[in-house]
Scaffold this motif. Structure first.
Motif, PDB file in Angstrom:
ATOM      1  N   UNK A  81      28.079  52.812  30.855  1.00 38.49           N
ATOM      2  CA  UNK A  81      27.899  53.141  29.438  1.00 38.49           C
ATOM      3  C   UNK A  81      28.332  54.581  29.143  1.00 38.49           C
ATOM      4  N   UNK A  82      28.793  55.290  30.174  1.00 43.45           N
ATOM      5  CA  UNK A  82      29.260  56.662  29.976  1.00 43.45           C
ATOM      6  C   UNK A  82      30.693  56.633  29.447  1.00 43.45           C
ATOM      7  N   UNK A  83      31.023  57.463  28.446  1.00 43.61           N
ATOM      8  CA  UNK A  83      32.367  57.414  27.841  1.00 43.61           C
ATOM      9  C   UNK A  83      33.517  57.700  28.805  1.00 43.61           C
ATOM     10  N   UNK A  84      33.268  58.454  29.865  1.00 45.34           N
ATOM     11  CA  UNK A  84      34.328  58.769  30.830  1.00 45.34           C
ATOM     12  C   UNK A  84      34.098  58.096  32.180  1.00 45.34           C
ATOM     13  N   UNK A  85      32.865  58.113  32.662  1.00 43.64           N
ATOM     14  CA  UNK A  85      32.569  57.596  34.000  1.00 43.64           C
ATOM     15  C   UNK A  85      32.793  56.088  34.117  1.00 43.64           C
ATOM     16  N   UNK A  86      32.792  55.384  32.979  1.00 43.98           N
ATOM     17  CA  UNK A  86      32.983  53.929  33.021  1.00 43.98           C
ATOM     18  C   UNK A  86      34.364  53.532  33.537  1.00 43.98           C
ATOM     19  N   UNK A 192      26.755  69.547  28.067  1.00 41.55           N
ATOM     20  CA  UNK A 192      27.714  68.535  27.642  1.00 41.55           C
ATOM     21  C   UNK A 192      27.065  67.151  27.610  1.00 41.55           C
ATOM     22  N   UNK A 193      26.164  66.893  28.565  1.00 42.48           N
ATOM     23  CA  UNK A 193      25.428  65.617  28.561  1.00 42.48           C
ATOM     24  C   UNK A 193      24.566  65.489  27.303  1.00 42.48           C
ATOM     25  N   UNK A 194      24.006  66.616  26.856  1.00 41.68           N
ATOM     26  CA  UNK A 194      23.213  66.598  25.622  1.00 41.68           C
ATOM     27  C   UNK A 194      24.069  66.258  24.412  1.00 41.68           C
ATOM     28  N   UNK A 199      25.831  62.172  20.323  1.00 40.65           N
ATOM     29  CA  UNK A 199      26.891  61.353  19.715  1.00 40.65           C
ATOM     30  C   UNK A 199      26.690  59.853  19.925  1.00 40.65           C
ATOM     31  N   UNK A 200      26.095  59.475  21.075  1.00 42.79           N
ATOM     32  CA  UNK A 200      25.967  58.053  21.415  1.00 42.79           C
ATOM     33  C   UNK A 200      24.541  57.531  21.311  1.00 42.79           C
ATOM     34  N   UNK A 201      23.566  58.478  21.372  1.00 46.68           N
ATOM     35  CA  UNK A 201      22.172  58.061  21.353  1.00 46.68           C
ATOM     36  C   UNK A 201      21.669  57.569  22.688  1.00 46.68           C
TER      37      UNK A 201
END
Length: 311
Positions: A81-86, A192-194, A199-201
């Motif tokens: 569900x991570x925008x980059x790690x996925x 950055x995680x915050x 942005x994603x909740x």
């Protein structure tokens, strides 16, 4: 048949690339910290010591890769569900968990073998790094503040490992500054995680609940100021002046200030501090600043008798 063979060959190449990506070789640049004791000791022209540290770099890189794979296996669901790690091989389904475990085991065994060839003390440091990161992966990373302290301590172990590999003592100044620099990057990464959460909740990690933007902003400012002061105190200390035979090392503080300001600009203005490794690879300002710092420091400690700045 020929067409099928080509297709199979392309598939094999792609799978090999995916397995290599799983090792995260781009992050092996972090292990160049092993060479720092060599640089500050004025031994960068000693080919024997460079060779020894290079062997240590290989061992540490394999150890780090085994931890990266362990983390990817454990976090496979949250990474999806991570925008980059996925897009990483495991959450994207490009590499199976079984293959990942095999690759992790091979990396771990290779690291132990290479470390043992250097010395038992080096093997102990690598083992300590692995144990610390295993505990980190299985719970400590969920404890706010402790998580960034452990990440920072990993860089101190790299410094110690480099000193052991080269048989060079590591000063307390060097340990302090490396820890602070690593802490700065870890704080920026959590910040950055915050932003991703805003942005994603979605929480990208459990420890993020113990942070907010105000706390991270103050921490960044605090650690940045301490780094600059500690570096200037280091360059102006009588011990360092005596060891290197020059009082001019404080000139290099210009590049330290410039580098930190640029990193803060990336964090606050660009809002893109998620991966310090990617920043180092992509940001020309930081690359040039780092290069100028290295050249100026190298010039001052290896050629201390050339007084071009004297009146």
């Amino acid at each position: 048949m020929g067409f099928l063979s080509i297709k199979e060959g392309e598939s094999f190449i792609q799978k090999t690339i995916d397995h290599i990506i799983l090792l995260r070789p781009a992050h092996w640049v972090k292990n160049l910290f092993l060479f720092i004791p060599l640089f500050f000791a004025g031994e960068m022209l000693n080919l024997q010591k460079i060779y020894q540290v290079s062997i240590g770099w290989c061992a540490f890189s394999l150890a780090a890769s085994s931890i990266y794979i362990l983390n990817d296996i454990k976090d496979i669901e949250s990474d999806r569900i991570h925008p980059e790690k996925r897009f990483r091989p495991l959450p994207a389904g490009k590499v199976s968990v079984i293959h990942a475990i095999i690759l992790m085991s091979m990396s771990l065994i290779g690291s132990f073998i290479i470390s043992y060839t250097l010395s038992l003390k080096f093997l102990f440091i690598v083992s300590l790094y692995l144990i610390l990161n295993i505990f980190y992966s299985f719970g400590l990373k969920d404890i706010s503040i402790l998580d960034i302290l452990i990440l920072s301590a990993g860089f101190n172990l790299r410094i110690k490992a480099g000193g052991v590999a080269a048989d060079i003592g590591v000063s307390e100044w060097l340990m302090i500054m490396v820890f602070l620099l690593a802490l700065l990057m870890a704080i920026a990464k959590r910040r950055d995680d915050l932003l991703i959460k805003a942005n994603t909740g979605k929480d990208m990690r459990k420890s993020i609940g113990g942070y907010n933007l105000d706390f991270m902003n103050v921490s960044l400012a605090l650690v940045s100021a301490i780094i600059i002061v500690a570096y200037l105190m280091y360059t102006l200390s009588p011990e360092v002046e005596h060891r290197f035979g020059t009082y001019r090392l404080y000139y290099t503080g210009l590049f330290v200030v410039a580098g930190i300001m640029r990193y803060l600009q990336i964090t606050y203005v660009d809002k893109n501090s998620g991966s310090p490794t990617k920043i180092l690879y992509r940001d020309r300002f930081l690359q040039i600043t780092l290069l100028l710092w290295l050249l100026s420091f190298y010039f001052l400690i290896y050629f201390p008798d050339i007084h071009i700045f004297d009146q």
